[in-house]
Write an enzyme that holds these catalytic residues in place. Structure first.
Site, PDB file in Angstrom:
ATOM      1  N   HIS A   1       0.818  -1.229   0.000  1.00 27.08           N
ATOM      2  CA  HIS A   1       0.000   0.000   0.000  1.00 27.08           C
ATOM      3  C   HIS A   1       0.850   1.276   0.000  1.00 27.08           C
ATOM      4  O   HIS A   1       0.313   2.369  -0.217  1.00 27.08           O
ATOM      5  CB  HIS A   1      -0.934   0.034   1.209  1.00 27.08           C
ATOM      6  CG  HIS A   1      -1.965  -1.049   1.216  1.00 27.08           C
ATOM      7  ND1 HIS A   1      -2.827  -1.257   0.156  1.00 27.08           N
ATOM      8  CD2 HIS A   1      -2.266  -1.996   2.143  1.00 27.08           C
ATOM      9  CE1 HIS A   1      -3.622  -2.288   0.446  1.00 27.08           C
ATOM     10  NE2 HIS A   1      -3.303  -2.756   1.627  1.00 27.08           N
TER      11      HIS A   1
ATOM     12  N   ASP B   1      -2.697 -10.915  -2.265  1.00 24.23           N
ATOM     13  CA  ASP B   1      -3.265 -10.356  -1.028  1.00 24.23           C
ATOM     14  C   ASP B   1      -4.725  -9.963  -1.293  1.00 24.23           C
ATOM     15  O   ASP B   1      -5.076  -9.587  -2.415  1.00 24.23           O
ATOM     16  CB  ASP B   1      -2.443  -9.131  -0.625  1.00 24.23           C
ATOM     17  CG  ASP B   1      -2.787  -8.585   0.747  1.00 24.23           C
ATOM     18  OD1 ASP B   1      -2.026  -8.863   1.693  1.00 24.23           O
ATOM     19  OD2 ASP B   1      -3.812  -7.876   0.865  1.00 24.23           O
TER      20      ASP B   1
ATOM     21  N   HIS C   1      -6.222  -7.401  -0.471  1.00 21.86           N
ATOM     22  CA  HIS C   1      -6.343  -5.959  -0.741  1.00 21.86           C
ATOM     23  C   HIS C   1      -5.551  -5.601  -1.997  1.00 21.86           C
ATOM     24  O   HIS C   1      -4.502  -6.192  -2.272  1.00 21.86           O
ATOM     25  CB  HIS C   1      -5.803  -5.157   0.446  1.00 21.86           C
ATOM     26  CG  HIS C   1      -6.479  -5.483   1.741  1.00 21.86           C
ATOM     27  ND1 HIS C   1      -5.919  -6.319   2.684  1.00 21.86           N
ATOM     28  CD2 HIS C   1      -7.686  -5.114   2.225  1.00 21.86           C
ATOM     29  CE1 HIS C   1      -6.747  -6.436   3.717  1.00 21.86           C
ATOM     30  NE2 HIS C   1      -7.841  -5.727   3.457  1.00 21.86           N
TER      31      HIS C   1
ATOM     32  N   ASP D   1      -4.443 -12.910   3.468  1.00 20.53           N
ATOM     33  CA  ASP D   1      -5.686 -12.444   4.086  1.00 20.53           C
ATOM     34  C   ASP D   1      -6.923 -12.687   3.226  1.00 20.53           C
ATOM     35  O   ASP D   1      -8.027 -12.307   3.610  1.00 20.53           O
ATOM     36  CB  ASP D   1      -5.583 -10.959   4.484  1.00 20.53           C
ATOM     37  CG  ASP D   1      -4.889 -10.103   3.447  1.00 20.53           C
ATOM     38  OD1 ASP D   1      -4.635 -10.594   2.326  1.00 20.53           O
ATOM     39  OD2 ASP D   1      -4.602  -8.922   3.746  1.00 20.53           O
TER      40      ASP D   1
HETATM   41 ZN   LIG Z   1      -4.048  -7.294   2.762  1.00 20.88          ZN
END
Ligand SMILES: [Zn+2]
Length: 310
Positions: free
Chosen positions: A126, A163, A165, A247
């Site tokens: 991120h 991931d 995200h 995740d």
């Molecule tokens: Zn994540």
């Protein structure tokens, strides 16, 4: 050829405080799972601190200096945004997370290992060039990709990200460069809100496949088989880097995808096959998210078994 595990105890000293999901216990759980006899053949190396030169290939000098100079007093962490924390030990942890990813590139390029798993924190995908975000300070995979480009002369580098995200930071850095490729499957809607399928970069070098909450392995495998893996094969990278977040596991508390352990071995086997085809098997995997400790440990262990081809 061997697989190397790269980590450092300083990554445990990035203190996010109580009630934060990105805890040192995550890394302890992953490393404990890789201590069993099944992993006796792993090479093991300490993550060095990334150099300023390595970090400033992705992040502006002023940003790198600000992170490395942030040494709040023990027990007095600074909150950079609603969920990104910098504590007394964060600068060294972040420098070793990015440095570990660069050492992994060195080891696969020097043929000291065929593959590498970099078990570090804070995570990185991120972090944008100029902004810490979403638990991330330095973008570890982007720093590793640029190290491969600049130091090793690898012309085309791919980062793939499973991931749950979207890796907005990696995409932000990669989108304008046709010799960098970034592909992600991720839950949508979900944090950070980027990663729509129409975000394709300057040369179709960004590939996003959003998945719906509650999607399971079938949808995940279709995203990779039908869209991401063909695009990755077309790109034909000289080095393959994985943003390995766990995740999307059904047990994870931060999102609602429903992957199970065998989905992580499936995707890893598929990526090893791509690396065999284009990169002489060279593959570097860097830990991102994963917040259920048992699921994280089990899925990371399965991922490393696939990297080891055992
Ligand atoms: Zn994540």
């Amino acid at each position: 050829m061997a697989t190397v595990l790269i980590s450092h105890s300083a990554c445990l000293d990035h203190d996010t405080g109580p009630y934060h999901p990105e805890t040192p216990e995550r890394l302890r759980a992953v490393l404990a799972a890789l201590e069993t006899s099944a992993f006796a053949d792993l090479l093991r190396e300490q993550a060095p601190m990334a150099t300023i030169e390595q970090l400033t290939r992705v992040h502006p000098q002023s940003y790198v200096k600000a992170v490395l100079d942030s040494r709040p007093e023990l027990g007095q962490p600074i909150r950079l945004d609603s969920d990104t924390i910098i504590s007394n030990g964060s600068a060294e942890a972040a420098a070793r997370a990015a440095g570990g990813a660069c050492l992994a590139v060195d080891m696969v390029m020097e043929c000291l290992a065929q593959s590498a798993f970099v078990a570090v924190r804070p995570p990185g995908h991120h972090a944008e060039p100029n902004r810490p975000m979403g638990f991330c300070l330095f973008n570890n995979v982007a720093v590793a990709a640029m190290h491969a480009r600049v130091f090793w002369g690898v012309q085309r580098v791919a980062v793939v990200d499973f991931d749950v995200h979207h890796g907005n930071g990696t995409q932000a850095f990669f989108a304008a460069d046709p010799d960098l490729f970034y592909a992600s499957s991720h839950q949508s809607p979900c944090y950070p809100g980027t990663g729509e399928s129409h975000e394709t970069g300057v040369a179709q070098n960004i590939v996003n496949v959003p998945l719906h909450p509650r999607d399971a392995g079938l949808a995940f495998r279709a995203a990779w088989s039908d869209t991401i893996l063909p695009a990755l094969n077309d790109f034909a990278p000289g080095l393959l880097i994985i943003s390995a977040g766990f995740d999307a596991h059904i047990a994870d508390p931060l999102a609602q995808l429903r992957l199970e352990n065998d989905d992580f071995s499936w995707i890893t086997d598929a990526l090893v096959a791509v690396a065999d085809r284009h990169c002489a098997g060279r593959i570097v995997s860097v830990l991102e998210g994963g917040y259920d400790l048992d699921a994280l440990a089990a899925a990371a262990a399965i991922h490393v078994k696939s990297l080891m081809r055992t």
